[in-house]
Design an enzyme around this catalytic site. Structure first.
Site, PDB file in Angstrom:
ATOM      1  N   GLN A 215      21.429  19.212 -49.621  1.00  0.00           N
ATOM      2  CA  GLN A 215      22.224  18.195 -50.297  1.00  0.00           C
ATOM      3  C   GLN A 215      23.211  17.628 -49.270  1.00  0.00           C
ATOM      4  OE1 GLN A 215      21.606  18.017 -54.173  1.00  0.00           O
ATOM      5  NE2 GLN A 215      19.857  18.721 -52.963  1.00  0.00           N
ATOM      6  N   GLY A 256      26.360  16.811 -62.245  1.00  0.00           N
ATOM      7  CA  GLY A 256      25.310  17.062 -61.267  1.00  0.00           C
ATOM      8  C   GLY A 256      25.352  16.112 -60.079  1.00  0.00           C
ATOM      9  N   HIS A 257      24.433  16.353 -59.138  1.00  0.00           N
ATOM     10  CA  HIS A 257      24.433  15.546 -57.914  1.00  0.00           C
ATOM     11  C   HIS A 257      24.037  14.098 -58.194  1.00  0.00           C
ATOM     12  CE1 HIS A 257      20.017  17.073 -57.132  1.00  0.00           C
ATOM     13  NE2 HIS A 257      20.067  16.188 -58.098  1.00  0.00           N
ATOM     14  N   ASN A 258      24.635  13.205 -57.400  1.00  0.00           N
ATOM     15  CA  ASN A 258      24.360  11.763 -57.451  1.00  0.00           C
ATOM     16  C   ASN A 258      24.842  11.092 -58.734  1.00  0.00           C
ATOM     17  OD1 ASN A 258      23.024  12.311 -55.072  1.00  0.00           O
ATOM     18  ND2 ASN A 258      20.999  11.696 -55.777  1.00  0.00           N
ATOM     19  N   SER A 276      21.950  12.122 -61.059  1.00  0.00           N
ATOM     20  CA  SER A 276      21.652  10.693 -60.963  1.00  0.00           C
ATOM     21  C   SER A 276      21.876   9.933 -62.270  1.00  0.00           C
ATOM     22  CB  SER A 276      20.218  10.451 -60.465  1.00  0.00           C
ATOM     23  OG  SER A 276      20.050  10.998 -59.166  1.00  0.00           O
TER      24      SER A 276
END
Length: 347
Positions: A215, A256-258, A276
């Site tokens: 990441q 979460g990521h993004n 995302s």
């Protein structure tokens, strides 16, 4: 209500002064009458200010012994005649303004160990870190290589700010907070236990084992964001995770990521935002709601608590349920199911 062990006694203010602070109209009562405390309706005594904005508490309002009450125009007739009136279009916001004036130390986490600014000899600060004047670093905190921290910021006990993180001015970093791969703006408040910038959950799954996907993004926290205790925000996988200006996030939220969160959003406890997903400005999400990955929620949309959002929500939409749908449709379905169940029980 305010314990003098934790907060200094409030200064006595006149009704005229309180009306000015609250942005309210003094509709009944002597302008020079002194108010010396704030209280809930049911516990109020003479000299206390209360507010009323929910008809569930009509019984408490009818018997309150408060000296003054902040109230909306539509509820003025419900306030006892012995109580002075501060009339506001939005009593809760007026109440917030008053409390902020009376108890400014309750607006953000205070130093846990001592009030004086400076770096505790029991903190660990890397020699390449750059701290502006008037930064407080409390015992047990660790400040890594290349970190930059702006003036007026407080770093609480045992907080860890990893290498190259940037923290703006007048921030409050609570006890046991962990920051890595993150850039924070000004006046950001992180309550105890917040973790920001750790790996997002990314694996290339397969029969031979799951390969970890590095990441390599960051977390961007813009100005005036407040994040509740034990909330976690993952860094981006291949772009940044962003929390927009003025957004307020409750305790125990997972981002979460993004994920891209817009400005002035409100996210209540135990919400999970999958990787995302995108929230436009002014989105409000109720507690224990899950948002699926890559879903977009439009500007000003509101999601009811304990919902599952697995498809796009238009701007201004009011959605709820599992899966989430427009609330009118959701209520119709709930009513139909109830009637069906009742009919079945009669046979």
């Amino acid at each position: 209500m305010a314990d003098p062990i934790f907060y200094a006694p409030m200064p006595a203010l006149t009704l005229a002064e309180l009306a000015d602070v609250a942005g309210a109209e003094l509709a009944r009562g002597e302008p020079g009458l002194a108010i010396s405390r704030v209280s809930p309706l049911e516990d109020a005594e003479a000299g206390a200010l209360v507010f009323f904005d929910n008809t569930r508490y009509l019984d408490a309002l009818a018997t309150t012994r408060a000296t003054a009450c902040i109230v909306a125009p539509k509820h003025v007739a419900k306030v006892p005649e012995t109580v002075a009136l501060l009339v506001s279009k939005d009593p809760y916001r007026s109440w917030a303004r008053v409390l902020a004036r009376l108890y400014p130390e309750a607006m953000a986490p205070l130093a846990a160990y001592e009030a004086a600014a400076g770096i505790s000899p029991r903190a660990t600060v890397h020699p390449t870190a750059r701290l502006e004047e008037n930064v407080t670093v409390e015992p047990g905190a660790v400040i890594g290589a290349g970190v930059e921290i702006g003036s007026g910021t407080l770093v609480g006990p045992n907080a860890v700010i990893s290498q190259n993180v940037r923290v703006g001015r007048d921030c409050r970093i609570g006890a046991n907070v962990v920051l890595q791969h993150a850039l924070l703006g000004n006046r950001v408040i992180l309550h105890p236990g917040v973790a920001i910038g750790q790996d997002g959950f990314g694996y290339a799954m397969g029969l031979g084992g799951h390969l970890k996907v590095p990441q390599v993004g960051r977390v961007i926290i813009q100005d005036d964001v407040e994040i509740g205790a034990n909330t976690t925000i993952d860094r981006g996988a291949n772009r940044d995770t962003v929390v927009g200006e003025g957004t307020k996030i409750d305790n125990q939220v997972q981002v979460g990521h993004n994920v891209n969160i817009g400005r002035h959003c409100v996210i209540v406890s135990q919400v999970g935002l999958s990787g995302s997903s995108t929230l436009a400005d002014y989105v409000a999400i109720g507690g224990q709601t899950g948002v699926a990955g890559h879903v977009e929620i439009g500007m000003g949309a509101q999601i009811a608590a304990v919902s599952v959002v697995n498809d796009a929500v238009p701007a201004g939409g009011r959605y709820g349920g599992t899966p989430a749908k427009p609330v009118k449709q959701w209520f119709r379905e709930l009513t139909a199911l109830k009637k069906l169940a009742e009919r079945g029980s009669d046979t």
